[in-house]
Design a protein around this motif. Structure first.
Motif, PDB file in Angstrom:
ATOM      1  N   ILE A  84      33.200 -25.530  85.502  1.00 51.57           N
ATOM      2  CA  ILE A  84      34.344 -26.427  85.305  1.00 51.57           C
ATOM      3  C   ILE A  84      35.621 -25.789  85.826  1.00 51.57           C
ATOM      4  CG2 ILE A  84      35.795 -27.519  83.544  1.00 51.57           C
ATOM      5  CD1 ILE A  84      33.193 -27.866  81.887  1.00 51.57           C
ATOM      6  N   LEU A  85      35.854 -24.535  85.427  1.00 50.13           N
ATOM      7  CA  LEU A  85      37.026 -23.791  85.884  1.00 50.13           C
ATOM      8  C   LEU A  85      36.601 -22.339  86.047  1.00 50.13           C
ATOM      9  CD1 LEU A  85      40.115 -23.605  86.429  1.00 50.13           C
ATOM     10  CD2 LEU A  85      40.357 -23.018  84.023  1.00 50.13           C
ATOM     11  N   PRO A  86      36.586 -21.837  87.274  1.00 47.70           N
ATOM     12  CA  PRO A  86      36.188 -20.442  87.466  1.00 47.70           C
ATOM     13  C   PRO A  86      37.031 -19.510  86.599  1.00 47.70           C
ATOM     14  CG  PRO A  86      36.345 -21.550  89.577  1.00 47.70           C
ATOM     15  CD  PRO A  86      36.886 -22.496  88.537  1.00 47.70           C
ATOM     16  N   GLY A  87      36.356 -18.665  85.838  1.00 49.12           N
ATOM     17  CA  GLY A  87      37.028 -17.733  84.924  1.00 49.12           C
ATOM     18  C   GLY A  87      36.921 -18.160  83.473  1.00 49.12           C
ATOM     19  N   LEU A  88      36.704 -19.444  83.226  1.00 49.60           N
ATOM     20  CA  LEU A  88      36.613 -19.931  81.852  1.00 49.60           C
ATOM     21  C   LEU A  88      35.369 -19.377  81.154  1.00 49.60           C
ATOM     22  CD1 LEU A  88      38.082 -21.727  79.837  1.00 49.60           C
ATOM     23  CD2 LEU A  88      36.755 -23.654  80.657  1.00 49.60           C
ATOM     24  N   GLY A  89      34.289 -19.225  81.887  1.00 48.26           N
ATOM     25  CA  GLY A  89      33.074 -18.634  81.319  1.00 48.26           C
ATOM     26  C   GLY A  89      33.275 -17.183  80.930  1.00 48.26           C
ATOM     27  N   GLN A  90      34.119 -16.467  81.669  1.00 49.80           N
ATOM     28  CA  GLN A  90      34.414 -15.080  81.322  1.00 49.80           C
ATOM     29  C   GLN A  90      35.242 -15.018  80.034  1.00 49.80           C
ATOM     30  OE1 GLN A  90      34.295 -16.271  84.454  1.00 49.80           O
ATOM     31  NE2 GLN A  90      32.597 -14.999  85.107  1.00 49.80           N
ATOM     32  N   PHE A  91      36.152 -15.957  79.862  1.00 49.89           N
ATOM     33  CA  PHE A  91      36.885 -16.027  78.596  1.00 49.89           C
ATOM     34  C   PHE A  91      35.921 -16.331  77.445  1.00 49.89           C
ATOM     35  CE2 PHE A  91      40.597 -16.710  81.363  1.00 49.89           C
ATOM     36  CZ  PHE A  91      41.475 -15.796  80.801  1.00 49.89           C
ATOM     37  N   TYR A  92      34.963 -17.231  77.678  1.00 47.85           N
ATOM     38  CA  TYR A  92      33.941 -17.549  76.678  1.00 47.85           C
ATOM     39  C   TYR A  92      33.134 -16.299  76.318  1.00 47.85           C
ATOM     40  CZ  TYR A  92      29.502 -19.462  74.926  1.00 47.85           C
ATOM     41  OH  TYR A  92      28.365 -19.730  74.195  1.00 47.85           O
ATOM     42  N   ASN A  93      32.871 -15.457  77.302  1.00 48.20           N
ATOM     43  CA  ASN A  93      32.130 -14.215  77.076  1.00 48.20           C
ATOM     44  C   ASN A  93      33.007 -13.104  76.498  1.00 48.20           C
ATOM     45  OD1 ASN A  93      29.721 -15.243  78.025  1.00 48.20           O
ATOM     46  ND2 ASN A  93      30.087 -14.566  80.126  1.00 48.20           N
ATOM     47  N   ARG A  94      34.225 -13.444  76.178  1.00 48.69           N
ATOM     48  CA  ARG A  94      35.189 -12.503  75.605  1.00 48.69           C
ATOM     49  C   ARG A  94      35.524 -11.361  76.573  1.00 48.69           C
ATOM     50  NH1 ARG A  94      32.131 -14.428  71.335  1.00 48.69           N
ATOM     51  NH2 ARG A  94      33.375 -15.411  69.721  1.00 48.69           N
ATOM     52  N   GLU A  95      35.731 -11.744  77.824  1.00 48.85           N
ATOM     53  CA  GLU A  95      36.190 -10.828  78.861  1.00 48.85           C
ATOM     54  C   GLU A  95      37.470 -11.398  79.471  1.00 48.85           C
ATOM     55  OE1 GLU A  95      32.247  -8.821  80.676  1.00 48.85           O
ATOM     56  OE2 GLU A  95      32.616 -10.885  81.335  1.00 48.85           O
ATOM     57  N   PRO A  96      38.577 -11.336  78.727  1.00 48.00           N
ATOM     58  CA  PRO A  96      39.797 -12.005  79.199  1.00 48.00           C
ATOM     59  C   PRO A  96      40.377 -11.420  80.482  1.00 48.00           C
ATOM     60  CG  PRO A  96      40.242 -10.742  77.204  1.00 48.00           C
ATOM     61  CD  PRO A  96      38.766 -10.710  77.416  1.00 48.00           C
ATOM     62  N   ALA A  97      40.280 -10.110  80.691  1.00 50.32           N
ATOM     63  CA  ALA A  97      40.833  -9.525  81.915  1.00 50.32           C
ATOM     64  C   ALA A  97      40.061 -10.019  83.138  1.00 50.32           C
ATOM     65  CB  ALA A  97      40.787  -8.005  81.840  1.00 50.32           C
TER      66      ALA A  97
END
Length: 146
Positions: A84-97
């Motif tokens: 949906i939005l590249p990077g949103l899955g990383q935030f979901y995985n608790r990898e904000p950086a």
């Protein structure tokens, strides 16, 4: 059952009978009201013996859905978020950086579409974000770290 009295669950763990609802009693520990007819039954009863309605588990399916969508452990959800939005899955995985880096990289790639470089660059960033989100949520380490 033929009488109009409350449900009694013969398979209760402690072997005790449930109180009659006609006497105005309330459920004891380990007892609940039937979700349909209101009779007092054991909380572990799957089906009300009085009305035959299947009882739902105490945790609702909506609670389970919210847990899956926010806990950061489902690889499919992580991949969909990044699709949906590249990077949103990383935030979901608790990898904000890493998520912020991918969001910025995808934004730069979208801007570079004007120079025709982004036609290749944006799909590459997008695919990497989806792949990385899935792999990290699945518990494996991605081959590259951003």
């Amino acid at each position: 059952m033929t009488d109009d009295g409350p449900c009694e669950n013969p398979s209760s763990d402690d072997g005790s009978r449930t109180p009659d609802s006609d006497d105005g009693s309330t459920p004891d520990d380990g007892q609940v009201y039937c979700r349909d007819c209101g009779a007092i039954i054991t909380e572990k009863a799957e089906i009300c013996p009085k009305c035959g309605v299947r009882q739902q588990s105490p945790g609702s399916s909506m609670d389970d859905l919210i847990e899956v969508l926010t806990n950061g452990e489902n690889p499919f959800v992580a991949a969909v978020y990044s699709a949906i939005l590249p990077g949103l899955g990383q935030f979901y995985n608790r990898e904000p950086a890493k998520g912020a880096t991918i969001v910025v990289a995808s934004f730069v790639a979208m801007l570079s579409v004007l120079a025709l470089v982004g036609i290749v660059l944006y799909p590459a960033v997008w695919l990497y974000a989806v792949y990385d989100a899935y792999v990290v949520a699945d518990g494996r380490e991605p081959p590259l770290d951003v």
